[in-house]
Design an enzyme around this catalytic site. Structure first.
Site, PDB file in Angstrom:
ATOM      1  N   HIS A 181       0.817  -1.119  -0.054  1.00 37.15           N
ATOM      2  CA  HIS A 181       0.127   0.090   0.074  1.00 37.15           C
ATOM      3  C   HIS A 181       0.921   1.219  -0.031  1.00 37.15           C
ATOM      4  O   HIS A 181       0.129   2.245   0.404  1.00 37.15           O
ATOM      5  CB  HIS A 181      -0.894   0.215   1.242  1.00 37.15           C
ATOM      6  CG  HIS A 181      -2.042  -0.982   1.242  1.00 37.15           C
ATOM      7  ND1 HIS A 181      -2.510  -1.563   2.219  1.00 37.15           N
ATOM      8  CD2 HIS A 181      -2.727  -1.287   0.163  1.00 37.15           C
ATOM      9  CE1 HIS A 181      -3.490  -2.445   1.803  1.00 37.15           C
ATOM     10  NE2 HIS A 181      -3.646  -2.276   0.640  1.00 37.15           N
ATOM     11  N   ARG A 242      -8.439 -12.008   4.756  1.00 40.24           N
ATOM     12  CA  ARG A 242      -7.047 -12.555   5.360  1.00 40.24           C
ATOM     13  C   ARG A 242      -7.194 -12.197   6.736  1.00 40.24           C
ATOM     14  O   ARG A 242      -7.714 -11.390   7.441  1.00 40.24           O
ATOM     15  CB  ARG A 242      -6.099 -11.513   4.865  1.00 40.24           C
ATOM     16  CG  ARG A 242      -5.559 -11.886   3.260  1.00 40.24           C
ATOM     17  CD  ARG A 242      -4.702 -10.836   2.780  1.00 40.24           C
ATOM     18  NE  ARG A 242      -4.798 -10.671   1.396  1.00 40.24           N
ATOM     19  CZ  ARG A 242      -4.633  -9.403   1.048  1.00 40.24           C
ATOM     20  NH1 ARG A 242      -3.840  -8.567   1.734  1.00 40.24           N
ATOM     21  NH2 ARG A 242      -5.120  -8.913  -0.337  1.00 40.24           N
TER      22      ARG A 242
END
Ligand code: ADP
Length: 399
Positions: A181, A242
């Site tokens: 990110h 996740r």
């Protein structure tokens, strides 16, 4: 015609997202996605942002892959008279390992280095390479630049990126925390400093990027000093599907108790865990929030686990930075969920955060702004824009 636009490409294994952006004016002219590539249902969809408040269109691609998607895009750009205006192509690449600490122009050596990083990102980097090679073929003559998710975190100190495992695994195999990110953090860090009138080179900013994938980052003086994702994007926070952090012994436990193979546990942790696995409802935060609001206690517990993990990480980062100038929420959940933001900010009241409930409730759908009271440590929302950041880098590299 002046060459004022950059084509931004984000290639996944079966999808290709794109945007045409003027980085100087920040105008996004077209965006879209080619989906289900490689299947007979492959389709290209787009929005012409400059026409009639966003005119939408689509085109089936047949049994097409990335090259055909770019051919379809080339046809669209030609129809719209935009081909001449594009000066370069910027590609998102997920993993740059330790080789890349910033964006760069594509050369044969760069392509080789991205290939060398495939062992670190076996699902993402091959797709990114496919996109670059297809773009070189369909748009010959245009320079290509690559912008890495990992690059921003290369400033982390060794104490933050080393795992306490045999050091040879780092030296010989590159096993360490890389973080992801990064393009979003770079954009959001600068944008929040600008909004608050802070000098980015003298600032302490915490960012929580909360989407389907979620991570947090401590940005000190404009540089990443720690982040929650690791060798892969599985580590750290609770995400859509996740797990984030779990005891690594889960692999042997599930093997011994249920006979799970390595692949089965890997699949469980990546695709069946997180909000989806714990809630037993959905990976979409909205579904769980709606259930919690209606009084479903297990849905509320799922949200609390999500916020507990996030608040603990942010508190740790705050200690590492020594000071908090701002806590910034971004990503689909961060930009839209007043419920998650309230939950997290209340857990961090020890750092002087006092939520302004009205501002918090009014900030969603791309709106950016402060959500805390006057006199509080600043909590805010900044809508991320990774595509704009990629177009800016590409512009600078090709100017
Ligand atoms: P990605 O990581 O795939 O880029 P996004 O940043 O687009 O994901 O975030 C997608 C997620 O944002 C959705 O799965 C959903 O959980 C969440 N989201 C979007 N709108 C809201 C909302 N109004 N309230 C809570 N969560 C939301």
């Amino acid at each position: 015609m002046s060459k004022d636009s950059i084509l931004v490409i984000n290639c996944g294994s079966s999808s290709l997202k794109f945007a045409v952006i003027n980085p100087a004016t920040e105008e996004e002219k077209i965006n879209g996605i080619a989906e289900r590539l490689g299947s007979s249902e492959a389709i290209l969809r787009w929005t012409l942002r400059y026409k009639n408040n966003g005119e939408k269109g689509s085109q089936t691609l047949g049994l097409a892959a990335h090259e055909a998607a770019l051919e379809g895009l080339m046809g669209l750009l030609r129809e719209e008279g935009m081909v001449e205006g594009i000066s370069a192509i910027g590609h998102r690449v997920v993993h740059g390992g330790e080789k890349f600490s910033k964006s760069c122009l594509v050369t044969d050596e760069v392509l080789q280095a991205i290939e060398d990083c495939i062992k670190l990102a076996p699902l993402h980097n091959p797709a990114n390479l496919t996109g670059i090679r297809a773009a070189q073929k369909i748009f010959p003559g245009l320079p290509n630049a690559v912008v890495f998710d990992t690059a921003f975190h290369q400033t982390m100190p060794a104490e933050a990126y080393l795992y306490p495992i045999p050091y040879s695994l780092y030296k010989e195999q590159g096993v360490r925390r890389y973080g992801f990110h990064g393009t979003s953090y770079r954009y959001v860090g600068q944008a929040s400093a600008d909004m608050l009138g802070l000098d980015i080179n003298n600032s302490n900013i915490l960012v929580a990027h909360l989407g389907n994938g979620a991570s947090a980052c401590a940005i000190k003086n404009g540089k990443s000093i720690d982040t929650t994702m690791g060798l892969t994007p599985l580590e750290g926070l609770v995400m859509g599907t996740r797990s984030g952090d779990v005891d690594p012994n889960l692999f042997s436990f599930l093997n011994k108790t249920l006979g799970y193979t390595l692949d089965e546990t890997t699949d469980l942790l990546n695709k069946k865990s997180g909000l989806l696995g714990l809630s037993e409802m959905d990976s979409d935060c909205r579904v769980i929030e709606d259930a919690a609001v209606e009084g479903n206690e297990h849905a509320q517990l799922t949200l609390d686990v999500f916020c507990h993990v996030l608040a603990e990480k942010l508190a740790g980062f705050a200690a590492a930075m020594g000071k908090i100038d701002a806590l910034v929420f971004t990503g689909g959940i961060g930009e839209n969920s007043s419920i998650i933001r309230k939950n997290v900010i209340e857990r961090l009241s020890i750092f002087g955060f006092k939520l302004d409930e009205q501002l918090n409730d009014e900030t969603f759908r791309g709106k950016s702004g402060v959500i805390t009271q006057e006199g509080s440590t600043v909590g805010m929302v900044v809508a991320t824009n990774e595509e704009l950041m990629i177009s800016r880098d590409t512009q600078v590299l090709t100017a």
